[in-house]
Design a protein around this motif. Structure first.
Motif, PDB file in Angstrom:
ATOM      1  N   ASN A 153       0.795  -1.224   0.000  1.00 40.51           N
ATOM      2  CA  ASN A 153       0.000   0.000   0.000  1.00 40.51           C
ATOM      3  C   ASN A 153       0.828   1.274   0.000  1.00 40.51           C
ATOM      4  N   TYR A 154       1.977   1.242   0.661  1.00 42.57           N
ATOM      5  CA  TYR A 154       2.770   2.457   0.834  1.00 42.57           C
ATOM      6  C   TYR A 154       3.932   2.536  -0.140  1.00 42.57           C
ATOM      7  N   GLY A 155       3.937   1.658  -1.139  1.00 37.80           N
ATOM      8  CA  GLY A 155       4.980   1.705  -2.157  1.00 37.80           C
ATOM      9  C   GLY A 155       6.135   0.769  -1.847  1.00 37.80           C
ATOM     10  N   LEU A 156       6.951   0.526  -2.861  1.00 41.62           N
ATOM     11  CA  LEU A 156       8.018  -0.455  -2.744  1.00 41.62           C
ATOM     12  C   LEU A 156       9.176   0.022  -1.871  1.00 41.62           C
ATOM     13  N   ASP A 157       9.396   1.328  -1.791  1.00 43.27           N
ATOM     14  CA  ASP A 157      10.500   1.817  -0.955  1.00 43.27           C
ATOM     15  C   ASP A 157      10.249   1.488   0.515  1.00 43.27           C
ATOM     16  N   ILE A 158       9.041   1.747   0.989  1.00 43.08           N
ATOM     17  CA  ILE A 158       8.694   1.431   2.379  1.00 43.08           C
ATOM     18  C   ILE A 158       8.774  -0.076   2.605  1.00 43.08           C
ATOM     19  N   LEU A 159       8.240  -0.843   1.660  1.00 45.25           N
ATOM     20  CA  LEU A 159       8.244  -2.301   1.816  1.00 45.25           C
ATOM     21  C   LEU A 159       9.664  -2.855   1.864  1.00 45.25           C
ATOM     22  N   ARG A 160      10.522  -2.392   0.971  1.00 43.32           N
ATOM     23  CA  ARG A 160      11.904  -2.885   0.959  1.00 43.32           C
ATOM     24  C   ARG A 160      12.642  -2.487   2.247  1.00 43.32           C
ATOM     25  N   LYS A 161      12.378  -1.295   2.745  1.00 41.49           N
ATOM     26  CA  LYS A 161      13.004  -0.886   4.000  1.00 41.49           C
ATOM     27  C   LYS A 161      12.535  -1.780   5.142  1.00 41.49           C
ATOM     28  N   PHE A 162      11.238  -2.061   5.191  1.00 44.10           N
ATOM     29  CA  PHE A 162      10.694  -2.962   6.198  1.00 44.10           C
ATOM     30  C   PHE A 162      11.346  -4.336   6.090  1.00 44.10           C
ATOM     31  N   GLN A 163      11.481  -4.822   4.867  1.00 40.86           N
ATOM     32  CA  GLN A 163      12.110  -6.127   4.649  1.00 40.86           C
ATOM     33  C   GLN A 163      13.531  -6.154   5.213  1.00 40.86           C
ATOM     34  N   ARG A 164      14.292  -5.090   4.965  1.00 42.50           N
ATOM     35  CA  ARG A 164      15.682  -5.046   5.443  1.00 42.50           C
ATOM     36  C   ARG A 164      15.760  -4.965   6.969  1.00 42.50           C
ATOM     37  N   GLN A 165      14.711  -4.428   7.599  1.00 37.93           N
ATOM     38  CA  GLN A 165      14.719  -4.299   9.052  1.00 37.93           C
ATOM     39  C   GLN A 165      14.399  -5.606   9.769  1.00 37.93           C
ATOM     40  N   LEU A 166      13.845  -6.562   9.062  1.00 38.93           N
ATOM     41  CA  LEU A 166      13.461  -7.827   9.675  1.00 38.93           C
ATOM     42  C   LEU A 166      14.671  -8.731   9.860  1.00 38.93           C
ATOM     43  N   ARG A 167      14.657  -9.485  10.928  1.00 41.26           N
ATOM     44  CA  ARG A 167      15.712 -10.459  11.177  1.00 41.26           C
ATOM     45  C   ARG A 167      15.294 -11.858  10.718  1.00 41.26           C
ATOM     46  N   PHE A 168      14.321 -11.911   9.867  1.00 39.05           N
ATOM     47  CA  PHE A 168      13.827 -13.167   9.305  1.00 39.05           C
ATOM     48  C   PHE A 168      13.364 -12.884   7.882  1.00 39.05           C
ATOM     49  N   PRO A 169      13.253 -13.905   7.033  1.00 39.64           N
ATOM     50  CA  PRO A 169      12.917 -13.656   5.629  1.00 39.64           C
ATOM     51  C   PRO A 169      11.447 -13.310   5.417  1.00 39.64           C
ATOM     52  N   GLY A 212      -4.317 -10.445  -6.221  1.00 37.97           N
ATOM     53  CA  GLY A 212      -5.100  -9.220  -6.330  1.00 37.97           C
ATOM     54  C   GLY A 212      -4.291  -7.954  -6.178  1.00 37.97           C
ATOM     55  N   ILE A 213      -3.063  -8.061  -5.698  1.00 36.16           N
ATOM     56  CA  ILE A 213      -2.189  -6.885  -5.593  1.00 36.16           C
ATOM     57  C   ILE A 213      -2.079  -6.171  -6.937  1.00 36.16           C
ATOM     58  N   ALA A 214      -2.119  -6.942  -8.012  1.00 37.36           N
ATOM     59  CA  ALA A 214      -2.004  -6.353  -9.353  1.00 37.36           C
ATOM     60  C   ALA A 214      -3.119  -5.350  -9.625  1.00 37.36           C
ATOM     61  N   ILE A 215      -4.275  -5.541  -8.990  1.00 37.69           N
ATOM     62  CA  ILE A 215      -5.399  -4.616  -9.132  1.00 37.69           C
ATOM     63  C   ILE A 215      -5.382  -3.583  -8.010  1.00 37.69           C
ATOM     64  N   TRP A 216      -5.289  -4.070  -6.778  1.00 39.33           N
ATOM     65  CA  TRP A 216      -5.458  -3.203  -5.609  1.00 39.33           C
ATOM     66  C   TRP A 216      -4.347  -2.176  -5.483  1.00 39.33           C
ATOM     67  N   ASP A 217      -3.145  -2.531  -5.847  1.00 38.15           N
ATOM     68  CA  ASP A 217      -2.021  -1.601  -5.765  1.00 38.15           C
ATOM     69  C   ASP A 217      -1.367  -1.415  -7.133  1.00 38.15           C
ATOM     70  N   LYS A 218      -2.200  -1.315  -8.136  1.00 39.37           N
ATOM     71  CA  LYS A 218      -1.703  -1.141  -9.497  1.00 39.37           C
ATOM     72  C   LYS A 218      -0.763   0.053  -9.607  1.00 39.37           C
ATOM     73  N   ALA A 219      -1.115   1.138  -8.930  1.00 41.41           N
ATOM     74  CA  ALA A 219      -0.293   2.353  -9.032  1.00 41.41           C
ATOM     75  C   ALA A 219       1.113   2.139  -8.503  1.00 41.41           C
ATOM     76  N   ASN A 220       1.281   1.195  -7.568  1.00 40.11           N
ATOM     77  CA  ASN A 220       2.595   0.957  -6.973  1.00 40.11           C
ATOM     78  C   ASN A 220       3.395  -0.152  -7.646  1.00 40.11           C
ATOM     79  N   VAL A 221       2.706  -1.061  -8.363  1.00 39.41           N
ATOM     80  CA  VAL A 221       3.416  -2.235  -8.872  1.00 39.41           C
ATOM     81  C   VAL A 221       3.438  -2.363 -10.391  1.00 39.41           C
ATOM     82  N   GLU A 222       2.568  -1.630 -11.098  1.00 40.28           N
ATOM     83  CA  GLU A 222       2.503  -1.793 -12.560  1.00 40.28           C
ATOM     84  C   GLU A 222       3.846  -1.467 -13.200  1.00 40.28           C
ATOM     85  N   ASN A 223       4.251  -2.304 -14.135  1.00 39.45           N
ATOM     86  CA  ASN A 223       5.531  -2.205 -14.841  1.00 39.45           C
ATOM     87  C   ASN A 223       6.733  -2.513 -13.951  1.00 39.45           C
TER      88      ASN A 223
END
Length: 614
Positions: A153-169, A212-223
């Motif tokens: 929902n908040y874009g790939l930058d936020i998601l990737r930062k969250f991913q890097r902060q986790l100590r698990f995959p 459904g992410i392809a529809i629900w967050d199209k603005a963040n994930v398309e292309n």
């Protein structure tokens, strides 16, 4: 946290731990599998699971500024889950022959509360602050988590930062590069679990998210990203997990149990497909299910290819429950094999919050409580929902304006862009009011007390009229012009609501740029009450097409309103309506009822206006 928060909650209940905590939470001991393998020895592997945490760490309702409660007296949040997890770990640790339990999550973690919103939008974690959910999950000690659709929902930058902060995959086998089709998150992980006196058990954890992410967050994930089908990608990756050495395969899947899709045939892959996957993809032993917000302690299905049973469990939402899988393994020709399976859920409302988790997130919580209660704008005149069930109010017009405006902007450049946009709102909370003067986030949120997301469908003039006729079942049949007390007019009993139609099942409709006007003649029999239905002063034609903004509850069939469930969906980004309202006030700094409030509908009796009093 404020003094009225979790610390009070922690002293309100007697602190219990270990076996007593598990018993209170509903734990039931199940005998281990007693069949004979080549060794005859059975080892029980326990796997715990959460899902749809949606930014909940504390048992706190930020919009009410009070401890969370609901009609079932559920409690929420990772702080309470942590107490249950510790109790499970302590129980298993007491048996020196038992392997260490694992802890998984099935997604929708970083969106859903002001706590999550604050660290995505106000003080985003891309600036260096660790996300509260990452801090809590790291402290508790998760082993893996799957991506949910709301992670995007908040874009790939936020998601990737969250991913890097986790100590698990953070896993997502079907989150694929737009061009290459290769996974852009780890598809799976392997965990080697020590078994005293035996070879380790290698556990493969496969993560899958919602197409459904392809529809629900199209603005963040398309292309950028595409999302393959859950069943299709599980067929590819489950054998690879086995080939990589897994004795046990557990799928953590952000997809509901039973086959269905809110987006119809807009995508070639179903939204909810966990059972279908378990039945058709061999090699999976257990499935932690998410997305549907349901409590399903245990479901056993048989894989149609292997003939093996698969156990599935879904632990409700928000940290209300903890799923507990017990997988019994024996050596078969020198290799571990699952020979017995069982699952259950534990209720978090029986235990206290883990003080260690509370301490880690205390400052973040306090900051967000202050934010939610802070001024975000002003209102030029007070708006109240007290009379919304029987007269057109600015309060509900505000909700409809926000919904219709968001849909209209999103439809720009689409085939539906030229259609008139309407919106539907119900009087959820008669006590709701936005005061004149300073307005806080909590003030705005009070108008919309549910966590509904926004969709839009297309409907014809005939369907609009039939929808309104159904809504008008809410009113009791009376004659004369009153004045009537509201109890004589509203909340009419019906065959499906014998104790009275609830306020949330009475919908009003309003137009965005031009008014939709109508009268409800409650002297007439149900089904014949809507009169003078017009759009911009012109009678609505039977075949006239409209885009109608609705909430996900209504579009999914809630209230059993006609047409809306089967109407073509033209917008669905899974954005919370309440957050849209907050964002509007934050961005504009002002709520002015003169910009959206018009008297578009009214009650009549045989054509004459009536008076209703509270």
């Amino acid at each position: 946290m404020t003094d009225s928060g979790e610390r009070t909650t922690m002293t309100r209940r007697t602190v219990i731990g270990g076996a007593a905590a598990l018993a209170a939470a509903g734990f039931q001991a199940v005998p281990a599998y007693a069949g004979g393998g080549s060794s005859g020895k059975t080892v029980r592997l326990t796997v715990m699971g959460t899902t749809d945490l949606h930014g909940n760490v504390f048992n706190w309702d930020y919009f009410k500024n009070a401890e969370y409660d609901d009609s079932a007296h559920n409690d929420i949040g990772l702080a309470k889950i942590s107490t249950l997890v510790s109790a499970v770990r302590d129980r298993i640790a007491a048996d020196r022959r038992a392997p260490r339990p694992l802890l998984l999550d099935a997604g929708d973690t970083i969106q859903g509360t002001p706590l999550a919103y604050y660290f995505a939008k106000i003080e985003p974690i891309t600036g260096g602050h660790i996300h509260p959910m990452a801090a809590a999950m790291n402290r508790i000690g998760y082993d893996a988590a799957a991506l949910g659709n709301h992670e995007f929902n908040y874009g790939l930058d936020i998601l990737r930062k969250f991913q890097r902060q986790l100590r698990f995959p953070l896993l997502g086998a079907n989150a694929q590069d737009w061009t290459t089709g290769l996974p852009v998150f780890p598809p799976y992980t392997l965990k080697r679990v020590h078994v005293p006196g035996e070879k380790p058990i290698t556990v493969g954890i496969l993560g899958l998210t919602n197409p459904g992410i392809a529809i629900w967050d199209k603005a963040n994930v398309e292309n950028k990203l595409k999302f393959g089908g859950i069943v299709e990608l599980a067929k590819i990756w489950a054998p690879r997990v086995r080939k990589a050495g897994a004795d046990v395969v557990i799928a953590s899947v952000h997809s509901g149990m039973d086959l269905s899709s809110s987006y119809g045939d807009a995508l070639p892959y179903p939204e909810n497909a966990s059972v279908l996957m378990a039945e058709t993809v061999p090699g999976i032993d257990a499935v932690l299910v998410g997305h549907a917000h349901l409590e399903i302690p245990e479901r056993l299905v048989t894989n149609k290819t292997s003939g093996e049973q698969v156990v599935l469990s879904e632990p409700l939402k928000w940290g209300m429950r903890l799923s507990l899988f017990d997988l019994d393994l024996q050596k078969v020709r020198g290799q571990w094999k699952v020979v017995g399976r069982h699952s259950q859920v534990l209720n978090a409302n029986t235990v206290d919050a883990d003080p260690h988790v509370v301490d880690v997130l205390q400052k973040d919580h306090d900051k967000v409580v202050e934010y939610v209660n802070s001024k975000i704008g002003t209102c030029t005149e007070a708006m109240s929902a007290a009379t919304a069930p029987w007269e057109d109010t600015a309060a509900l017009d505000f909700v409809n304006f926000i919904q219709a405006d968001a849909v209209s902007k999103a439809l720009a450049g689409t085939p539906q862009a030229s259609l008139p946009v309407l919106a539907i709102a119900a009087p959820f909370n008669r006590a709701a009011a936005i005061p004149a003067g300073d307005v806080s986030i909590r003030d705005v949120a009070g108008l919309y007390v549910f966590d509904n997301t926004l969709l839009a469908v297309t409907m014809s003039g005939t369907q609009i009229k039939e929808y309104l006729e159904f809504s008008a079942l809410y009113f009791k049949q009376v004659t004369g012009t009153g004045p009537f007390p509201s109890t004589d007019v509203t909340n009419a009993p019906t065959p499906t609501a014998p104790n009275g139609t609830p306020d949330y099942n009475y919908d009003i409709l309003g137009g965005l740029t031009k008014p939709l006007t109508y009268k409800i003649d409650i002297a007439k029999a149900a089904g014949t009450r809507i009169t003078d239905l017009a759009y911009d002063g012109t009678p609505v034609a039977a075949d006239q097409q409209f885009v109608v903004a609705v909430n996900n509850y209504r579009q999914s069939g809630g209230g059993n309103f006609p047409h809306v469930k089967t109407a073509p969906v033209v917008y669905n980004r899974q954005v919370e309506i309440r957050q849209l309202m907050i964002d509007y006030v934050t961005a504009t700094g002002e709520v002015n009822p003169n910009t959206f409030h018009t008297g578009d509908w009214s009650l009549t009796s045989n054509g004459s206006p009536i008076t209703v009093t509270p």
